[in-house]
Design an enzyme around this catalytic site. Structure first.
Site, PDB file in Angstrom:
ATOM      1  N   ASN A  10       0.791  -1.300   0.259  1.00 29.09           N
ATOM      2  CA  ASN A  10       0.196  -0.125  -0.024  1.00 29.09           C
ATOM      3  C   ASN A  10       0.780   1.521   0.032  1.00 29.09           C
ATOM      4  O   ASN A  10       0.263   2.478   0.071  1.00 29.09           O
ATOM      5  CB  ASN A  10      -0.990  -0.106   1.164  1.00 29.09           C
ATOM      6  CG  ASN A  10      -0.238   0.109   2.470  1.00 29.09           C
ATOM      7  OD1 ASN A  10       0.990   0.296   2.632  1.00 29.09           O
ATOM      8  ND2 ASN A  10      -1.050  -0.078   3.827  1.00 29.09           N
ATOM      9  N   LYS A  11       1.912   0.970  -0.100  1.00 27.55           N
ATOM     10  CA  LYS A  11       2.791   2.317  -0.136  1.00 27.55           C
ATOM     11  C   LYS A  11       2.966   3.248  -1.580  1.00 27.55           C
ATOM     12  O   LYS A  11       2.371   2.639  -2.673  1.00 27.55           O
ATOM     13  CB  LYS A  11       4.395   2.035   0.283  1.00 27.55           C
ATOM     14  CG  LYS A  11       4.375   1.410   1.791  1.00 27.55           C
ATOM     15  CD  LYS A  11       3.957   2.799   2.785  1.00 27.55           C
ATOM     16  CE  LYS A  11       4.028   2.280   4.085  1.00 27.55           C
ATOM     17  NZ  LYS A  11       4.588   1.203   4.884  1.00 27.55           N
ATOM     18  N   THR A  12       3.975   4.134  -1.707  1.00 31.62           N
ATOM     19  CA  THR A  12       3.695   4.859  -2.802  1.00 31.62           C
ATOM     20  C   THR A  12       4.170   4.332  -4.247  1.00 31.62           C
ATOM     21  O   THR A  12       3.731   4.612  -5.172  1.00 31.62           O
ATOM     22  CB  THR A  12       4.416   6.393  -2.784  1.00 31.62           C
ATOM     23  OG1 THR A  12       5.860   5.916  -2.267  1.00 31.62           O
ATOM     24  CG2 THR A  12       3.688   7.086  -1.686  1.00 31.62           C
TER      25      THR A  12
END
Ligand SMILES: *Cc1c(COP(=O)(O)O)cnc(C)c1O
Length: 395
Positions: free
Chosen positions: A192-194
């Site tokens: 779910n990170k950038t």
């Protein structure tokens, strides 16, 4: 946001037969280093691994302490515990939720002896791990001034901060997160990170010795030439130099990362557009406070945390969240501060009143959905639902 390129690259890697650490990891390291402006990058299988190896390489002895913000994820503090060290928790700024240097100074003065049960002696503080919450960078000059005066090392938990940059007020030059902003800067490529590799992380540093040591520790502490095993040039007679770990990234994961890297700025701009939409559309909703903007930051906009003005609402944060859920809106809360978790409260005796800002803030926090693939109608739906909940539950 995954594209066809990622899928095709993973398939090509599968077909190549080289699944684990190899040429694609090397290329990912080089391209990531160029993207953040770091001299050296070591690809790892998580940001937690990067934080752990950074702390290993810089050194924390059992009983020594490291300043860690209470407003963070589990990983930032647990890596200090791996070494038997004490995470000396610090309160946060009420606007940014980033670590408060004023409180860090207070905690160094007074925080330790009364609240740290074990070890009973005042531990020596050796470093600090600031977190750029949501991707809004801290003032790195202020951090380094604070650290240098006390001879602390600085490791950045930059799990949210790619791509991100900062500049001192009034200056025109940007410094990217990872471009010499700390001894080691740790990035996350969790799902779910950038940008993502499924699971993955990166340690960026300007120090070749630190890079070498982290690389060695990431693969069982095997001597440097053992990496030949992974490039096919095959050095069969390796040497164990330290009791290392198994933290290497795979070529399968790097296949995803290479293409994520290519569209990182495009995805950041997409999130920035959503952030601007929320900031404009929700500006007149009196029951919430919107996240701060800063002309001297390039914000990664990993998160869009709003703060409820509870005095203007007849419902609390949890009831607010229930209403979001009923409307089918995704949300999260970043975070229940570490001092309010059983392990840290029980082990070190931290009390809520020692962190007045974080303790109050956490009861008001909700992170709204913000991801590059969000549609116009999804953005509008989130904004209008938040507005409606506020209006219907006005006090
Ligand atoms: C996600 C996150 C981490 C851990 O990242 P992993 O890659 O999952 O290990 C560390 N710190 C913060 C602030 C995070 O949000």
């Amino acid at each position: 946001m995954l594209g066809e390129e990622e899928i095709e690259e993973v398939v090509a890697t599968l077909r190549s037969g080289w699944l684990t650490t190899g040429a694609k990891v090397r290329r990912f390291e080089e391209e990531f280093a160029a993207a953040v402006g770091a001299a050296h990058c070591v690809a790892l299988n998580s940001c937690t691994a990067a934080l752990h190896l950074a702390v290993e390489a810089l050194g924390v002895q059992p009983g020594q302490a490291v300043l860690v913000p209470t407003m963070t994820f589990a990983a930032t503090a647990e890596v200090i515990r791996y070494k038997g060290g004490v995470p000396l928790l610090v309160d946060c700024d009420s606007q940014t939720a980033n670590m408060s240097l004023a409180d860090a100074a207070c905690k160094l003065e007074s925080g330790l002896p009364t609240c740290v049960q074990s070890p009973p002696k005042r531990p020596k503080v050796v470093g600090m791990i600031p977190v750029h919450v949501g991707g809004l960078m801290m003032d790195m000059d202020a951090i380094h001034k604070f650290a240098r005066r006390r001879d602390f090392w600085v490791v950045e938990d930059a799990a949210h901060a790619f791509p991100a940059a900062w500049r001192p007020q009034g200056e025109s030059e940007w410094q990217r997160c990872g471009e010499g902003t700390a001894a080691v800067t740790c990035f996350s490529f969790y799902a779910n990170k950038t940008i993502t590799t499924g699971e993955g992380g990166m340690a960026a540093t300007g120090d070749s010795d630190l890079a070498e040591r982290m690389r060695m520790l990431s693969l069982h502490g095997l001597s440097h030439d053992a990496w030949g095993r992974y490039s096919g040039s095959g050095k069969w007679d390796y040497r164990i130099m330290a009791p290392g770990f198994k933290y290497n990234l795979t070529d399968l994961a790097a296949s995803i990362g290479l293409h994520q890297l290519g569209r990182a700025e495009q995805m950041r701009l997409a999130r920035e557009r959503i952030a601007k939409f929320y900031l404009e559309t929700l500006a007149d909703v009196e029951a919430i406070e919107l996240p701060p903007r800063d002309a001297d930051r390039i914000h990664s906009w990993h998160l869009f945390p709003i703060k409820l003005r509870l005095e203007r609402l007849a419902i609390d944060r949890n009831q607010f969240i229930e209403k979001l859920q009923l409307a089918g809106i995704g949300f999260s809360v970043h975070w229940r501060p570490l001092h309010l978790h059983p392990y840290y409260a029980e082990t070190f005796g931290w009390r809520p009143e020692q962190f007045p800002v974080a303790t109050a803030l956490w009861e008001r926090l909700i992170s709204l959905p913000i991801f590059p693939a969000m549609t116009e109608s999804e953005m509008e739906c989130v904004a209008s639902t938040v507005r409606e909940i506020c209006e219907e539950n006005r006090r």
